[in-house]
Design a protein around this motif. Sequence first.
Motif, mmCIF file in Angstrom:
data_model
loop_
_atom_site.group_PDB
_atom_site.id
_atom_site.type_symbol
_atom_site.label_atom_id
_atom_site.label_comp_id
_atom_site.label_asym_id
_atom_site.label_seq_id
_atom_site.Cartn_x
_atom_site.Cartn_y
_atom_site.Cartn_z
ATOM 1 N N PHE A 102 -10.991 -15.327 17.429
ATOM 2 C CA PHE A 102 -9.789 -15.102 18.232
ATOM 3 C C PHE A 102 -9.755 -16.159 19.331
ATOM 4 C CE2 PHE A 102 -11.083 -10.965 16.586
ATOM 5 C CZ PHE A 102 -9.901 -10.486 16.035
ATOM 6 N N LEU A 121 -8.571 -4.663 12.678
ATOM 7 C CA LEU A 121 -7.733 -5.643 11.973
ATOM 8 C C LEU A 121 -6.770 -4.865 11.085
ATOM 9 C CD1 LEU A 121 -10.458 -8.284 11.042
ATOM 10 C CD2 LEU A 121 -8.910 -8.267 13.012
ATOM 11 N N ASN A 154 -3.144 -5.480 11.166
ATOM 12 C CA ASN A 154 -1.854 -6.172 11.048
ATOM 13 C C ASN A 154 -2.031 -7.471 10.261
ATOM 14 O OD1 ASN A 154 -0.024 -4.487 12.189
ATOM 15 N ND2 ASN A 154 0.292 -5.658 14.056
ATOM 16 N N TRP A 184 -1.851 -14.731 9.094
ATOM 17 C CA TRP A 184 -2.882 -14.289 10.026
ATOM 18 C C TRP A 184 -3.116 -12.790 9.913
ATOM 19 C CZ3 TRP A 184 -1.123 -10.548 13.293
ATOM 20 C CH2 TRP A 184 0.251 -10.525 13.583
ATOM 21 N N GLY A 199 -4.786 -9.472 12.505
ATOM 22 C CA GLY A 199 -5.116 -9.172 13.891
ATOM 23 C C GLY A 199 -4.890 -7.714 14.210
ATOM 24 N N SER A 212 -3.064 -4.404 15.902
ATOM 25 C CA SER A 212 -1.737 -3.928 16.287
ATOM 26 C C SER A 212 -1.808 -3.291 17.661
ATOM 27 C CB SER A 212 -1.223 -2.907 15.267
ATOM 28 O OG SER A 212 -1.974 -1.704 15.363
ATOM 29 N N LYS A 247 -2.030 -14.293 22.323
ATOM 30 C CA LYS A 247 -1.740 -13.667 21.028
ATOM 31 C C LYS A 247 -3.011 -13.722 20.189
ATOM 32 C CE LYS A 247 3.062 -15.200 21.290
ATOM 33 N NZ LYS A 247 4.115 -16.048 20.687
ATOM 34 N N HIS A 263 -5.327 -13.327 17.300
ATOM 35 C CA HIS A 263 -5.233 -13.190 15.850
ATOM 36 C C HIS A 263 -6.216 -14.143 15.190
ATOM 37 C CE1 HIS A 263 -2.634 -16.631 16.762
ATOM 38 N NE2 HIS A 263 -2.954 -17.070 15.550
ATOM 39 N N CYS A 264 -6.513 -13.907 13.930
ATOM 40 C CA CYS A 264 -7.366 -14.781 13.131
ATOM 41 C C CYS A 264 -6.519 -15.405 12.031
ATOM 42 C CB CYS A 264 -8.513 -13.990 12.495
ATOM 43 S SG CYS A 264 -9.679 -13.260 13.657
ATOM 44 N N THR A 265 -6.533 -16.711 11.937
ATOM 45 C CA THR A 265 -5.783 -17.415 10.899
ATOM 46 C C THR A 265 -6.563 -17.376 9.592
ATOM 47 O OG1 THR A 265 -4.754 -18.875 12.530
ATOM 48 C CG2 THR A 265 -4.731 -19.600 10.234
ATOM 49 N N SER A 319 4.192 -4.434 17.687
ATOM 50 C CA SER A 319 3.344 -5.611 17.509
ATOM 51 C C SER A 319 3.891 -6.828 18.229
ATOM 52 C CB SER A 319 3.193 -5.910 16.014
ATOM 53 O OG SER A 319 2.655 -4.807 15.348
ATOM 54 N N LEU A 328 1.716 -9.866 19.327
ATOM 55 C CA LEU A 328 1.166 -10.803 18.361
ATOM 56 C C LEU A 328 2.230 -11.594 17.633
ATOM 57 C CD1 LEU A 328 -1.651 -8.591 16.819
ATOM 58 C CD2 LEU A 328 -1.901 -10.437 18.428
#
Length: 389
Positions: A146, A195, A197, A215, A217, A219, A253, A255-257, A300, A303
């Motif tokens: 993240f 995780l 979303n 991605w 991530g 919520s 924001k 998130h993990c790509t 959400s 994000l």
Amino acid sequence: MSESTSTPTTATAATGTAPSSTGSERGRGRGRGRGRGRGYYRYYRRGKSSAPAQGSGEGETAKSAEEEKIKVADAGQSSGGNRGPRKQWKEYTPKPKLTHFLCIPLGHNPAFRESLSKVTDALLAADPPIPGLDPSIVMNARRMHFTIGVMSLHRPSPTDPAAPVRTLDEAKQVLDELRPKIQTMLNGERLRVALDNMDIMWPYRGNPENANVMWIGPSAAASTTERFMAVGKLIQGAFKDAGLLIDADRPLKLHCTVVNSIYRTPRQRFRKPFSYPSILASEAIKSILVPDDVSDAEESDTLESEEQDEQDEQGEKDEEDEEDEKDEKDEKDEKDEKDSDDKPKAQKRKKGPMNVDLGEWEVDELQICEMGSYGAEGEYNAVARIPLA
């Protein structure tokens, strides 16, 4: 006597001769009603600025052309018609080269890597293949993290040579000062993140068939998200106050790509997108989708990206266009909509992220990583770190 003193125009009419080809009527020509006419192009396009002799009838044409030329220049309009104001180009501002990034890693957890790899491996093995999906654009699970912010260290500012050069030692000092603050916020509890979303960013022209980034991530509805976001904002604020972050005003924001088409090999002139609807329709994603997804997409917002907002607006516009084309079948449409309420919502792409179940995981480190530097397992090399527990 009166005939000898009449104007040239009257004399011409009396004798029945044709008007001079250099008269004022020439400027109207075929262009009348369709633009500026011949007179404009004669004097403006050819660059003729001097007016003809007085009384020839061309003085007014040349004058009006010069006035219109000034008007066009002032308004910034094109000479080819009513195209509106020209686009004002923004002044180019050089950006500093990014060297390091601040992150909360997740890929060092073996159980998480195994869970995510099962999904991505199944996507790559889908039959028929998912259009545009390639192993080169699927991110290594070992690199999942993240991102809190990005930095440019040991480099002078391209816009302000007098600005102090930021160093890694300064970043490490801020990192060390953060540790007791984070521990106080956590109050002895472990920091966890759900995780649940999944969504895309930057689809070409808002079409999910042309997606570039996918991605995963947390919520806003997840029980662990509020505390996770609070820790993230605390970290971001400390580095922002120290003047170490680039684009420090960007909202956080987390998130993990998972998929990013910019890493496709071999490199291509233009980014080749992938099909997000095909991913959603795959058995790999169906196995992690939450059944009977009834969550509100507005939950959400923390994000969602600006590119996703444009996609949502385009989708709303398309729905309005479809309703306009079916005005004659309003009653039938209403009945069909009622019947469709009984169908599973998974058949229809909802607005906003999809609810998935990729587990809830403990995060226990904060790292400063060097961009473009990788370890033996393909992970980003961390040049500094502190525990979050």
